[in-house]
Design a protein around this motif. Structure first.
Motif, PDB file in Angstrom:
ATOM      1  N   ASN A  89       7.535  -4.358  -2.628  1.00  0.00           N
ATOM      2  CA  ASN A  89       6.249  -3.672  -2.683  1.00  0.00           C
ATOM      3  C   ASN A  89       5.265  -4.413  -3.550  1.00  0.00           C
ATOM      4  OD1 ASN A  89       8.493  -1.539  -2.537  1.00  0.00           O
ATOM      5  ND2 ASN A  89       6.689  -0.660  -1.566  1.00  0.00           N
ATOM      6  N   GLY A  90       5.730  -4.878  -4.676  1.00  0.00           N
ATOM      7  CA  GLY A  90       4.831  -5.478  -5.637  1.00  0.00           C
ATOM      8  C   GLY A  90       4.732  -6.970  -5.418  1.00  0.00           C
ATOM      9  N   LEU A 115       4.136   7.171  -2.721  1.00  0.00           N
ATOM     10  CA  LEU A 115       4.870   6.020  -3.241  1.00  0.00           C
ATOM     11  C   LEU A 115       3.928   4.898  -3.660  1.00  0.00           C
ATOM     12  CD1 LEU A 115       7.772   5.847  -0.636  1.00  0.00           C
ATOM     13  CD2 LEU A 115       8.030   6.287  -3.082  1.00  0.00           C
ATOM     14  N   PRO A 161       0.989   4.332  -5.353  1.00  0.00           N
ATOM     15  CA  PRO A 161       0.520   3.994  -6.703  1.00  0.00           C
ATOM     16  C   PRO A 161       1.643   3.610  -7.645  1.00  0.00           C
ATOM     17  CG  PRO A 161       0.346   6.349  -6.295  1.00  0.00           C
ATOM     18  CD  PRO A 161       0.707   5.710  -4.995  1.00  0.00           C
ATOM     19  N   SER A 162       2.813   4.160  -7.461  1.00  0.00           N
ATOM     20  CA  SER A 162       3.893   3.873  -8.394  1.00  0.00           C
ATOM     21  C   SER A 162       4.621   2.584  -8.048  1.00  0.00           C
ATOM     22  CB  SER A 162       4.895   5.026  -8.412  1.00  0.00           C
ATOM     23  OG  SER A 162       5.386   5.260  -7.118  1.00  0.00           O
ATOM     24  N   LEU A 163       4.610   2.198  -6.791  1.00  0.00           N
ATOM     25  CA  LEU A 163       5.377   1.016  -6.395  1.00  0.00           C
ATOM     26  C   LEU A 163       4.507  -0.181  -6.085  1.00  0.00           C
ATOM     27  CD1 LEU A 163       8.008   2.669  -4.084  1.00  0.00           C
ATOM     28  CD2 LEU A 163       8.221   2.009  -6.471  1.00  0.00           C
ATOM     29  N   HIS A 220      12.280   2.872   1.930  1.00  0.00           N
ATOM     30  CA  HIS A 220      12.448   3.605   0.674  1.00  0.00           C
ATOM     31  C   HIS A 220      13.321   4.832   0.862  1.00  0.00           C
ATOM     32  CE1 HIS A 220       9.188   1.047  -0.832  1.00  0.00           C
ATOM     33  NE2 HIS A 220       9.831   1.219  -1.958  1.00  0.00           N
ATOM     34  N   LYS A 266       8.112  -5.790 -14.024  1.00  0.00           N
ATOM     35  CA  LYS A 266       8.745  -6.272 -12.806  1.00  0.00           C
ATOM     36  C   LYS A 266       8.825  -7.794 -12.774  1.00  0.00           C
ATOM     37  CE  LYS A 266       8.567  -5.322  -7.894  1.00  0.00           C
ATOM     38  NZ  LYS A 266       7.735  -4.783  -6.832  1.00  0.00           N
ATOM     39  N   ALA A 272       1.762  -1.254  -7.582  1.00  0.00           N
ATOM     40  CA  ALA A 272       1.035  -1.920  -8.668  1.00  0.00           C
ATOM     41  C   ALA A 272       1.820  -1.867  -9.963  1.00  0.00           C
ATOM     42  CB  ALA A 272      -0.317  -1.249  -8.850  1.00  0.00           C
ATOM     43  N   GLU A 273       3.134  -2.023  -9.843  1.00  0.00           N
ATOM     44  CA  GLU A 273       3.964  -1.958 -11.034  1.00  0.00           C
ATOM     45  C   GLU A 273       3.551  -3.029 -12.027  1.00  0.00           C
ATOM     46  OE1 GLU A 273       7.642  -2.477  -9.139  1.00  0.00           O
ATOM     47  OE2 GLU A 273       7.967  -0.356  -8.795  1.00  0.00           O
ATOM     48  N   GLN A 289      11.996   7.398  -7.424  1.00  0.00           N
ATOM     49  CA  GLN A 289      10.619   7.681  -7.028  1.00  0.00           C
ATOM     50  C   GLN A 289      10.546   8.159  -5.580  1.00  0.00           C
ATOM     51  OE1 GLN A 289       9.169   3.878  -8.311  1.00  0.00           O
ATOM     52  NE2 GLN A 289       8.026   4.802  -9.987  1.00  0.00           N
ATOM     53  N   PRO A 344       7.522   9.456 -13.739  1.00  0.00           N
ATOM     54  CA  PRO A 344       6.627   8.318 -13.995  1.00  0.00           C
ATOM     55  C   PRO A 344       5.925   7.879 -12.717  1.00  0.00           C
ATOM     56  CG  PRO A 344       8.946   7.681 -14.191  1.00  0.00           C
ATOM     57  CD  PRO A 344       8.923   9.152 -14.025  1.00  0.00           C
ATOM     58  N   THR A 345       4.599   7.729 -12.806  1.00  0.00           N
ATOM     59  CA  THR A 345       3.855   7.373 -11.595  1.00  0.00           C
ATOM     60  C   THR A 345       3.433   5.908 -11.575  1.00  0.00           C
ATOM     61  OG1 THR A 345       1.821   8.135 -12.647  1.00  0.00           O
ATOM     62  CG2 THR A 345       2.966   9.698 -11.228  1.00  0.00           C
ATOM     63  N   HIS A 346       3.198   5.328 -12.733  1.00  0.00           N
ATOM     64  CA  HIS A 346       2.800   3.913 -12.747  1.00  0.00           C
ATOM     65  C   HIS A 346       3.646   3.217 -13.810  1.00  0.00           C
ATOM     66  CE1 HIS A 346      -0.353   0.746 -11.990  1.00  0.00           C
ATOM     67  NE2 HIS A 346       0.401   0.240 -12.933  1.00  0.00           N
ATOM     68  N   VAL A 347       4.794   2.739 -13.380  1.00  0.00           N
ATOM     69  CA  VAL A 347       5.767   2.224 -14.341  1.00  0.00           C
ATOM     70  C   VAL A 347       5.349   0.842 -14.830  1.00  0.00           C
ATOM     71  CG1 VAL A 347       8.160   1.544 -14.680  1.00  0.00           C
ATOM     72  CG2 VAL A 347       7.607   3.568 -13.326  1.00  0.00           C
ATOM     73  N   LEU A 404       8.266   0.064   5.790  1.00  0.00           N
ATOM     74  CA  LEU A 404       8.490  -0.030   4.340  1.00  0.00           C
ATOM     75  C   LEU A 404       8.765   1.348   3.761  1.00  0.00           C
ATOM     76  CD1 LEU A 404       8.582  -1.842   1.891  1.00  0.00           C
ATOM     77  CD2 LEU A 404       6.119  -1.580   1.649  1.00  0.00           C
ATOM     78  N   THR A 405       8.027   2.335   4.242  1.00  0.00           N
ATOM     79  CA  THR A 405       8.262   3.702   3.771  1.00  0.00           C
ATOM     80  C   THR A 405       9.673   4.148   4.129  1.00  0.00           C
ATOM     81  OG1 THR A 405       5.922   4.190   4.087  1.00  0.00           O
ATOM     82  CG2 THR A 405       7.403   6.066   3.858  1.00  0.00           C
ATOM     83  N   ASP A 450       0.801  -3.551 -13.681  1.00  0.00           N
ATOM     84  CA  ASP A 450      -0.542  -4.111 -13.676  1.00  0.00           C
ATOM     85  C   ASP A 450      -1.316  -3.880 -14.965  1.00  0.00           C
ATOM     86  OD1 ASP A 450      -0.135  -5.026 -11.226  1.00  0.00           O
ATOM     87  OD2 ASP A 450      -1.449  -3.608 -10.170  1.00  0.00           O
ATOM     88  N   ARG A 460       4.100   7.759   2.017  1.00  0.00           N
ATOM     89  CA  ARG A 460       3.559   6.431   1.705  1.00  0.00           C
ATOM     90  C   ARG A 460       2.491   6.530   0.620  1.00  0.00           C
ATOM     91  NH1 ARG A 460       1.694   3.969   6.925  1.00  0.00           N
ATOM     92  NH2 ARG A 460      -0.405   4.621   6.477  1.00  0.00           N
TER      93      ARG A 460
END
Lengths: 203, 240
Positions: free
Chosen positions: A6-7, A191, A193-195, B54, B147, A197-198, A136, B231-234, B50-51, A200, A188
Motif C-alpha cells: 500500500n505504501g 483502510l 488513510p491508515s495504510l 486485506h 515502514k 500514508a504510513e 486494521q 490507530p488510524t495513521h500509524v 487490493l482491498t 508520512d 477501501r
C-alpha cells in the motif's frame, strides 16, 4: 508473512524489486526462485485457501495450483499491483472454484463463527506491520454495518455467489449487489488513510 | 443479458462481485467482456483486488502451520524430481544470475539492517530511553520503526508502566496529537498516552495487559479532538 504494497516505503520497494528479480528467474526456469517466492507468500496463500475450504489437503492442492500457474507463466502484470495481491487473488479464485464443488463442506462449516475472522497472531519484529494490517482490516470491517459485512464475508470467505447470498438471506439480488459494492468501497475508504500514508508525518 | 453501456453503476456493482469471485458464470463472462474495453473498470478492479487482499490478511493466522516447499513441489514437479534448477528449453539457468538475485535480497536486507542499527545506536534520545531503565529490573526497551525502517521512537517498560521516548519525530502538527498504543495479543489495541512534543520523554501510562501478553506497541498520529478506537495513521510500530 503476508506483505501488501500500500505504501511507498523503501522496505516495500526493495521487496517489490526482489520479487521482480525472482520472477525473472522463475521465467527462466529456476526452481530455487520459485521456492523463494513460495517461502515469501505461499503460507499466506495456503492459509487463505484453508480458511475458505476448511480442509488442509484441499488448501494444499489450491496452493500447488497457484504456484503451478506462476511456474507455467502467470500472466502477472506488475503495473496492476503487487505480486502478493495477485497471488492472493488467484488463490481466492481457485479456492472458491473448489469450494463450489464441495457443497457439503460449505454447508457444514457455514455458521456465525465464519463471519468472525480469527485474529492474526503476529510473531517477530518484521511481521509487526503486517499484523497491524490484519488488525486494521478487522477494524475496518467493524466499521461496516452488519448487513454490509454479511454480504462481503459470505462472498469472500464463504465462496457464495451473489445469487446464492440473495437466496440465503432473502434479500433481492439487486440489494446484494449494491451492498457488496458499497461494502468494498467503504472498506477501501476506511483502510486508505491508515495504510496508504504510513509514516508520512514523522518529518 | 445485455447492459446499458451508459449505466456504469451496474458495471461497478458487477465489478465488486467479480473482485470477490461472486458472480454467476453468465455475469462473469459479461463482466470479463466489458473489462476488456473499460480502462476505468480495470483501474477500479485493481483497487478492489487490493482491498480483497486485506481481507485475506485476516486469514493469515501464523498458528496455522503451512506446508513447506518440499510438500508443495511434489505436486508441481513430481515426487521424485531432483531438486535442481530446471532447464525448460529456453536456456539453462545461470547459477551466477541466481547468486546475483540472492545477493540483491541479501544486500537489500543487510542495508536495511545496517541503517536500523545505526539509527538505533546513534540517537541520543534512544540512549536516554535506555538509560532511563536505570537499575530498574525488569526493564524492556522496544524500538518503534516506521515502514521505511527508521527508528522513530522508543518505548521503555518498567514495573508495568510504559514510557515513550521520541527519537526521530517532528512535533505533532497543529490540531493533531501522537498516541501510544499497546497491541495486546488477540485483542483490540488500547491507547496508553498522548503526546505532542518530539523531544522530551513524552508521557507514561500503566500497561493495559502485562507485557508478556503484548504483541507490539505503536505510535499513531491522530486528530487532537477525537479519541479513536484504533490507530488510524500509524507512524511507527515495534513488536515485543
Amino acid at each position: 508473512m503476508l506483505t501488501l504494497h500500500n505504501g511507498d516505503g523503501r522496505h516495500v520497494r526493495a521487496e517489490a524489486q526482489e520479487d521482480a528479480v525472482l520472477l525473472r528467474e522463475v521465467a527462466r526456469g529456476s526452481e530455487p526462485a520459485l521456492e523463494a517466492i513460495y517461502n515469501r507468500y505461499g503460507p499466506a496463500c495456503y492459509r487463505l485457501a484453508r480458511r475458505i475450504l476448511a480442509d488442509a489437503h484441499l488448501a494444499e492442492d489450491v496452493t500447488q495450483q497457484v504456484f503451478l500457474a506462476l511456474w507455467k507463466g502467470s500472466g502477472y502484470d506488475p503495473r496492476r499491483g503487487a505480486l502478493s495481491t495477485w497471488l492472493l487473488g488467484i488463490t481466492h479464485h481457485k479456492a472458491v472454484d473448489m469450494v463450489r464443488h464441495e457443497e457439503r463442506r460449505r454447508a457444514e462449516r457455514l455458521g456465525p463463527a465464519q463471519a468472525e475472522i480469527a485474529a492474526a497472531i503476529p510473531g517477530p519484529d518484521d511481521v509487526a506491520w503486517e499484523s497491524l494490517r490484519a488488525m486494521q482490516a478487522r477494524a475496518a470491517l467493524r466499521e461496516l454495518s452488519g448487513d454490509h459485512r454479511e454480504v462481503l464475508l459470505l462472498a469472500y470467505y464463504g465462496g457464495f455467489t451473489q445469487t446464492e447470498i440473495a437466496e440465503m438471506t432473502g434479500l433481492p439480488l439487486g440489494t446484494v449487489k449494491s451492498r457488496t459494492l458499497h461494502a468494498m468501497r467503504r472498506l477501501r475508504e476506511t483502510l486508505a488513510p491508515s495504510l496508504g500514508a504510513e509514516g508520512d508525518e514523522t518529518r | 443479458m445485455s447492459r446499458n453501456a451508459d449505466d456504469h453503476t451496474v458495471w461497478q456493482e458487477l465489478l465488486a462481485g467479480h473482485a470477490l469471485n461472486a458472480l454467476d458464470p453468465a455475469e462473469e463472462a459479461e463482466m470479463l467482456a466489458h473489462l476488456a474495453g473499460c480502462a476505468d473498470c480495470r483501474a477500479e478492479l485493481d483497487e478492489h483486488a487490493l482491498t480483497a487482499a486485506h481481507l485475506a490478511a485476516l486469514a493469515d493466522d501464523e498458528s496455522d502451520t503451512a506446508p513447506g516447499w518440499s510438500d508443495i513441489r511434489g505436486g508441481l514437479f513430481g515426487e521424485d524430481a531432483p531438486v535442481i534448477s530446471i532447464d525448460r528449453g529456453r536456456h539453462r539457468v545461470s547459477q551466477r544470475l541466481l547468486a546475483a538475485a540472492a545477493g540483491v535480497v541479501v544486500i537489500a536486507g543487510a542495508a536495511l539492517a545496517t541503517s536500523q542499527l545505526l539509527v538505533s545506536s546513534g540517537g541520543d534520545s534512544h540512549r536516554v530511553a535506555v538509560a532511563s531503565c536505570g537499575t530498574a529490573r525488569p526493564c524492556s526497551v522496544i524500538p518503534l520503526r516506521s515502514k521505511d525502517g527508521v527508528h522513530r521512537a522508543t518505548v521503555v517498560v518498567t514495573d508495568g508502566v510504559a514510557r515513550v521516548q521520541p527519537v526521530a519525530m517532528s512535533r505533532a502538527p497543529r490540531g493533531r496529537t501522537y498516541v501510544l498504543w499497546q497491541l495486546p495479543r488477540g485483542r483490540a489495541p488500547v491507547p496508553l498516552t498522548e503526546f505532542v512534543s518530539a523531544s522530551a520523554t513524552s508521557g507514561s501510562s500503566p500497561l493495559s495487559v502485562p507485557l508478556s501478553q503484548t504483541t507490539a506497541f505503536a505510535v499513531s498520529s491522530e486528530r487532537a479532538d477525537i479519541h479513536p478506537t484504533s490507530p488510524t495513521h500509524v507512524v511507527a510500530i515495534g513488536s515485543v
